[in-house]
Each structure stands twice: as C-alpha cells, then as structure tokens.
Scaffold this motif. Structure first.
Motif, PDB file in Angstrom:
ATOM      1  N   TRP A  52      25.237  50.158 -23.240  1.00  0.00           N
ATOM      2  CA  TRP A  52      24.146  50.649 -24.086  1.00  0.00           C
ATOM      3  C   TRP A  52      22.831  50.681 -23.306  1.00  0.00           C
ATOM      4  O   TRP A  52      22.076  51.639 -23.384  1.00  0.00           O
ATOM      5  N   GLU A  53      22.574  49.646 -22.552  1.00  0.00           N
ATOM      6  CA  GLU A  53      21.346  49.578 -21.757  1.00  0.00           C
ATOM      7  C   GLU A  53      21.328  50.659 -20.681  1.00  0.00           C
ATOM      8  O   GLU A  53      20.291  51.282 -20.429  1.00  0.00           O
ATOM      9  N   ALA A  54      22.502  50.897 -20.049  1.00  0.00           N
ATOM     10  CA  ALA A  54      22.556  51.820 -18.914  1.00  0.00           C
ATOM     11  C   ALA A  54      22.571  53.282 -19.338  1.00  0.00           C
ATOM     12  O   ALA A  54      21.938  54.116 -18.695  1.00  0.00           O
ATOM     13  N   GLU A  55      23.306  53.629 -20.407  1.00  0.00           N
ATOM     14  CA  GLU A  55      23.374  55.039 -20.776  1.00  0.00           C
ATOM     15  C   GLU A  55      23.533  55.301 -22.273  1.00  0.00           C
ATOM     16  O   GLU A  55      23.221  56.391 -22.743  1.00  0.00           O
ATOM     17  N   GLY A  56      23.997  54.316 -23.024  1.00  0.00           N
ATOM     18  CA  GLY A  56      24.215  54.543 -24.447  1.00  0.00           C
ATOM     19  C   GLY A  56      22.950  54.864 -25.214  1.00  0.00           C
ATOM     20  O   GLY A  56      22.923  55.765 -26.058  1.00  0.00           O
ATOM     21  N   PHE A  60      22.343  58.265 -27.515  1.00  0.00           N
ATOM     22  CA  PHE A  60      22.304  58.227 -28.972  1.00  0.00           C
ATOM     23  C   PHE A  60      20.893  58.088 -29.554  1.00  0.00           C
ATOM     24  O   PHE A  60      20.726  58.204 -30.766  1.00  0.00           O
ATOM     25  N   VAL A  61      19.907  57.860 -28.722  1.00  0.00           N
ATOM     26  CA  VAL A  61      18.530  57.777 -29.217  1.00  0.00           C
ATOM     27  C   VAL A  61      17.697  58.918 -28.649  1.00  0.00           C
ATOM     28  O   VAL A  61      17.137  59.725 -29.399  1.00  0.00           O
ATOM     29  N   SER A  62      17.646  59.026 -27.323  1.00  0.00           N
ATOM     30  CA  SER A  62      16.825  60.062 -26.704  1.00  0.00           C
ATOM     31  C   SER A  62      17.379  61.460 -26.982  1.00  0.00           C
ATOM     32  O   SER A  62      16.652  62.384 -27.337  1.00  0.00           O
ATOM     33  N   LEU A 168      21.304  48.994 -32.870  1.00  0.00           N
ATOM     34  CA  LEU A 168      21.857  50.339 -32.754  1.00  0.00           C
ATOM     35  C   LEU A 168      21.300  51.231 -33.855  1.00  0.00           C
ATOM     36  O   LEU A 168      21.040  50.765 -34.970  1.00  0.00           O
ATOM     37  N   PRO A 169      21.129  52.520 -33.576  1.00  0.00           N
ATOM     38  CA  PRO A 169      20.640  53.437 -34.613  1.00  0.00           C
ATOM     39  C   PRO A 169      21.684  53.641 -35.698  1.00  0.00           C
ATOM     40  O   PRO A 169      22.894  53.496 -35.464  1.00  0.00           O
ATOM     41  N   ASP A 170      21.237  53.998 -36.887  1.00  0.00           N
ATOM     42  CA  ASP A 170      22.145  54.172 -38.015  1.00  0.00           C
ATOM     43  C   ASP A 170      23.169  55.275 -37.774  1.00  0.00           C
ATOM     44  O   ASP A 170      24.269  55.232 -38.332  1.00  0.00           O
TER      45      ASP A 170
END
Length: 325
Positions: A52-56, A60-62, A168-170
C-alpha cells in the motif's frame, strides 16, 4: 476413500510420507487447517502494508482505480490467505469497528450475489477461545504487544513496520479468485466463497478460473494484480513442471507472493519472474541475492529478516515481479 477430521498429524512431513501429497489432501479435503495461520497473517499484513505504501495508495487514491485489487489465491487450502486479505482490507476501511467483518459486495465477489444471507467468514476464527479450540480449528490470533529478543542472538532493527493496516479508502475492494484441486470444500466452508478445483498443471496449461462478475482488464494488463501461493509451491518438485507453471503465470499477473516455512522452491529469473527487494521496492541486485542480503531483525526463532524476506513466527514471505509487466 474415507475422509477424516483435522490434519491427521501436525507434522506435514509425516502426513506426506505416510499418505503421499495427493492422497493426504484428498483425505482432509473438507477439514484441512494450516497450523501456521498466525504467522501467515503476520507476514501477509506486513506485506500488504508495504504494498500500500509503495504503490497501492497511488492506485486507489491518486488515480481512483475503478476495479478492485485482483488476486489469485492459488492452492488456497482452507482460505488462510484469503481470510488474511479480507480482514486486512476490512480493518483498514473500518478501523474503529474492525471486529464487525463486512462481506465484500457482490460486485467485487460475484459468487456471493445470489446468496440472501451469507455467513461471516471470520466468525469461526473469532468464536474460538484458546481454552476450547477443537483439533480441527485454530485459535483466534491476537498479536503480541512485545516481541522477545532471539535466544542466543542479537535483536537487530526490524526491517518492516507495524502490522496494523493503514487507513484505506471506502472504494477499495478485493476481487479474490481461489483455486485448489483438493481442499475446495474446506475453502468454501471457511470463507463462504467458491474455490475452483484447478491444479498447478491446469494453470500451467493456460486454464483460467471463471470470474464473470469482474471486468476484463485491457490487453496490455495482467489478469491478476497478485498471485499468492501459501505453503504449496514447494510441492511442485519437478523443475520442468515448476518452470511451465511459473512462466505461464508470469504472463497473467504482475506480482507473485510466495509464503512458506522455508526457502523452497528456488525460482530462477529465466522462469519469468525477478526477485524483489520488498524494503526498497526495487528488483533485487545480485549482491543481495547471492551475498546474503542486508542484515535485519532476528525474531524469537533465530531467523533473520532482511529486505528480501518478511519473517514472522517461522513463516517467510518472498516477492517476485513478472518480467512481462
């Protein structure tokens, strides 16, 4: 052929020697449980935090990715990896009420769309007390607050961070497909989701489990984002069969995650995958691959974690990136 309850012997080597690999898993098709579940959860959660830190987060956010994270749980057993992933995502999306597991939506898991009432796949794990656990189940995992220094060794700096999931986003979803030629009944019983009875040989021959509810990725994109294989890939003992399987899968997924209690099997770069440095999120150089890697945290079992391998409770996690993507 008669079925049995539990795992026969907790020593898997004894099970394999007495019954043979295929026959053993046929016997425990509906009751199999992996006794290393607590360690599997630790390494998967630690890895998913790093992913999540490296690419997730950027996916999923940007970029606000529309489809879920596509995962193949290969040789899924009784769903240990699936349960770990689902609970990680649930806790990350709802950290305050993390004990109230919410089923994935039918759009992310089409196999659930026709069920009016779906059992909680994590309820069995939460309901088991350490005093009353049966021989066919594992106690619910409670992370220790303090790790003990290694006996006879020096406790170094821990390479990877805490196990608690990030926020994590919804809209984050998991689209998990499972395969196992033997333990599909145990997987379905524990997760309330289907498990396709495809073998390693089936996958090596290009068979893909159906997933009618998931949108098809573009031609330039892999079928799955991740393939996770927990405590099973070492059972492919023929180098030619292992090559055929891995090379075929390298054209279908970006990441291969191998969870095991040892360093087997050896995966050669000519087989379609490159070993990854999980800490720096880059392809591992020869100095680390053949020079012993960096030095890091030594756990209570005297196993030293490095940038290339997450180790918790005798369970190891290694990461490979497809050379095709």
């Amino acid at each position: 052929m008669s079925t049995v309850h539990g795992n026969l012997s907790h020593a898997m080597r004894d099970n394999y020697n007495e019954h043979g690999v295929d026959e053993y898993y046929r016997k425990v098709a509906a009751t199999y449980r992996n006794p290393f579940f607590p360690g599997i959860k630790k390494v998967i959660w630690t890895f998913m935090n790093r992913w999540w830190e490296a690419e997730g987060r950027s996916l999923f956010v940007s970029e606000i990715r529309q489809n879920g994270l596509r995962v193949l749980d290969m040789a899924a057993g009784s769903g240990e990896a699936t349960l770990c992933l689902l609970e990680w995502a649930q806790k990350g999306k709802n950290p305050v009420s993390s004990n109230n597991f919410t089923q994935p939506s039918s759009s992310s898991n089409p196999a659930l769309s026709n069920r009016s009432t779906v059992p909680d796949p994590l309820a069995a794990l939460r309901a088991i007390s350490s005093a009353g656990a049966s021989a066919t189940s594992r106690p619910a995992f409670i992370p220790p607050t303090v790790r003990r220094p290694a006996v006879g060794g020096k406790k170094g700096k821990q390479v990877f961070g805490r196990m608690d999931p990030p926020q994590l986003p919804d809209h984050f979803e998991l689209d998990i497909i499972a395969t196992d030629p033997y333990t599909s009944p145990a997987y379905t019983d524990r997760t309330s989701s289907p498990c396709h009875p495809l073998s390693f040989n089936d996958l090596a021959n290009g068979l893909v489990p159906p997933n009618p509810g998931a949108s098809s990725p573009p031609n330039a994109e892999p079928v799955w984002d991740m393939i996770i294989c927990s405590f099973a890939l070492h059972l492919v003992t023929s180098p030619s069969e292992l090559f055929a399987l891995l090379f075929e899968l390298s054209n279908k997924a970006r990441w291969l995650i191998v969870v095991a209690p040892h360093k087997k099997p050896e995966i050669k770069e000519t087989w379609g995958w490159s070993r990854y440095d999980i800490a720096s999120w880059t392809v591992a150089g020869e100095s680390k691959l053949y020079g012993g890697g960096g030095k890091g945290y030594t756990d209570e079992d005297n196993e030293e974690e490095t940038e290339l391998e997450i180790i918790r409770d005798k369970v190891k996690l290694r990461l490979y990136r497809s050379n095709a993507f």
